[in-house]
Design an enzyme around this catalytic site. Structure first.
Site, short mmCIF file in Angstrom:
data_model
loop_
_atom_site.label_atom_id
_atom_site.label_comp_id
_atom_site.label_asym_id
_atom_site.label_seq_id
_atom_site.Cartn_x
_atom_site.Cartn_y
_atom_site.Cartn_z
N GLY A 234 76.24 0.74 -15.83
CA GLY A 234 77.67 0.65 -16.10
C GLY A 234 78.04 -0.54 -16.96
O GLY A 234 79.20 -0.92 -17.03
N GLU B 184 73.00 14.70 -21.60
CA GLU B 184 74.23 13.90 -21.40
C GLU B 184 75.46 14.78 -21.66
O GLU B 184 76.44 14.74 -20.91
CB GLU B 184 74.20 12.71 -22.36
CG GLU B 184 75.36 11.77 -22.24
CD GLU B 184 75.06 10.54 -21.39
OE1 GLU B 184 73.88 10.19 -21.19
OE2 GLU B 184 76.03 9.92 -20.92
N ASP C 243 71.85 6.09 -28.57
CA ASP C 243 71.22 5.46 -27.40
C ASP C 243 69.87 6.09 -27.09
O ASP C 243 68.88 5.40 -26.85
CB ASP C 243 72.15 5.58 -26.18
CG ASP C 243 73.52 5.00 -26.45
OD1 ASP C 243 73.66 4.27 -27.44
OD2 ASP C 243 74.45 5.28 -25.67
#
Ligand code: GLA
Length: 386
Positions: A122, A160, A172
């Protein structure tokens, strides 16, 4: 946690036997933010921290998932490795298994998996991409599927999209799969052609400052930005034949900018097109050893993300403002999706202690939050450890 400790945790959970271990890194993006899903350039590097996955194949026709960081565990039949389980963390690895199944591949053996992460979750350092990529590498090597690294990155991105419902770009997963120690990846997100650029920072370090205000990528704001970029392309199309914002130069954009009626959409496009230009300029500057210029471009990137793309917020802006007050800070900006998470700064070695102390104190006073600082080491992309 050492590798030996990880192995004994695995044995505690699943018993004695052969174990294989893999690792994929988180990332920090030096510049090129919110450009990837617009077919633009990015310039991230892989970190030395990320997600570990230990595996043992079994004769049982199921896969067991466990993590040292999350209490939830699951056992899933091999033919059901494409079905999400509530909103649990296991959907990231399951989402990757699902991509292999979509290719018509099947699992002739079961497996026991144990995950462990030393990348803060996070914090906008791509713990989820690291989890997806490590799972892809593990499955590919364990079952001998022979899929190449770039395809594995794309499969992580699809996981994702489909299992975390975030319409993210490729940055990423790409850098987690393809990164190289002491290099940043200059990636063209349209063609996926890339260069590994040595990061030579004579007396300067990359410092990551964690605002400890969690970034909320799944909050819908990210997908909203993606949609606004599509709207910008539509508004420009009558004047310029483009299919993505990455196809228009800054000079040409200035000629059509006024034609975008919606002010918000216009600002979003201005960020993306200018950021793509800043990214190519920054890579040129780094190659020429001009760190000061690189720093100026990093600062410009943050300001554009704050004013035009509006993905920063009080905590990230405070961290950046406080950083800029410290002598020896060459450039500082938010990194990753935004709305919380981390900043990345280039700081002269002699100024790092002052940076951590002063920025830490002032940030805490202004936000009530305790930040964390990491001096980044650029590591390798996903790999087998043992
Ligand atoms: C997140 C996404 C990436 C990228 C960045 C912003 O990290 O996963 O694909 O869009 O935000 O640059």
């Amino acid at each position: 946690m050492t590798i030996e400790e990880l192995k004994s945790k695995f044995i505690e959970k699943y018993g004695e036997g052969e174990i294989n271990g893999y690792f994929s890194p988180g990332r920090v993006n030096l510049i090129g933010e919110h450009t990837d899903y617009n077919g633009g350039f990015v310039f991230p590097c892989a970190l030395s921290f990320g997600i570990y996955c230990l595996i043992r194949t079994t004769e049982r026709k199921s896969v067991r998932f466990a993590s040292l960081d999350m209490p939830f565990e699951a056992e899933v039949k091999v033919e059901e490795l494409n079905i999400a389980i509530g909103k649990e963390w296991v959907n990231y690895p399951i989402g990757v298994f699902a991509q292999f199944m979509k290719k018509g591949l099947t699992f002739d053996k079961g497996a026991d998996l144990l995950f462990y992460g030393d990348v803060p979750t996070g914090a906008g350092l791509s713990s989820s991409a690291a989890l997806e990529v490590v799972t892809g590498v593990v499955i590919n090597e364990t079952y001998g599927f022979g899929i190449d690294r770039i395809e594995l990155a794309k499969m992580g991105q699809k996981a994702e999209h489909e299992f975390a419902l975030v319409n993210c770009g490729i940055m990423d997963q790409f850098v987690s799969a393809m990164g190289k120690k002491d290099h940043a990846v200059f990636l063209n997100c349209d063609t996926l052609s890339y260069d590994l650029v040595p990061v030579i920072l004579d007396g300067v370090k990359i410092v990551i400052s964690n605002t400890n205000s969690p970034h909320k990528l799944d909050s819908g704001k990210y997908n909203e930005r993606v949609a606004e970029c599509h709207a910008a392309v539509k508004a420009i199309q009558p004047y310029q034949q483009i299919t993505a914002l990455g196809e228009i130069s800054w000079e040409d954009f200035l000629k059509v900018e006024d034609k975008i009626e919606n002010e918000t959409v216009r600002k979003r496009a201005r960020h993306v097109v200018s950021e793509i230009q800043r990214t190519t300029d920054a890579v040129k500057a780094l190659r020429a050893g001009d760190l000061l210029k690189f720093g100026v471009l990093m600062n410009g990137s943050h300001d554009s993300l704050r004013d035009d793309y509006e993905v920063t917020g009080f905590e990230l802006d405070t961290m950046v403002e406080e950083g800029r007050k410290i002598e020896g800070v060459i450039g500082t900006r938010m990194t990753g999706g935004g709305f919380g998470g981390c900043t990345v700064s280039l700081v002269k070695e002699g100024a790092i202690d002052t940076f951590i102390e002063q920025v830490g104190k002032n940030y805490h006073e202004k936000t009530g939050l305790k930040p964390l600082f990491y001096v980044a080491e650029i590591g390798d992309g996903g790999k087998k450890l043992f």
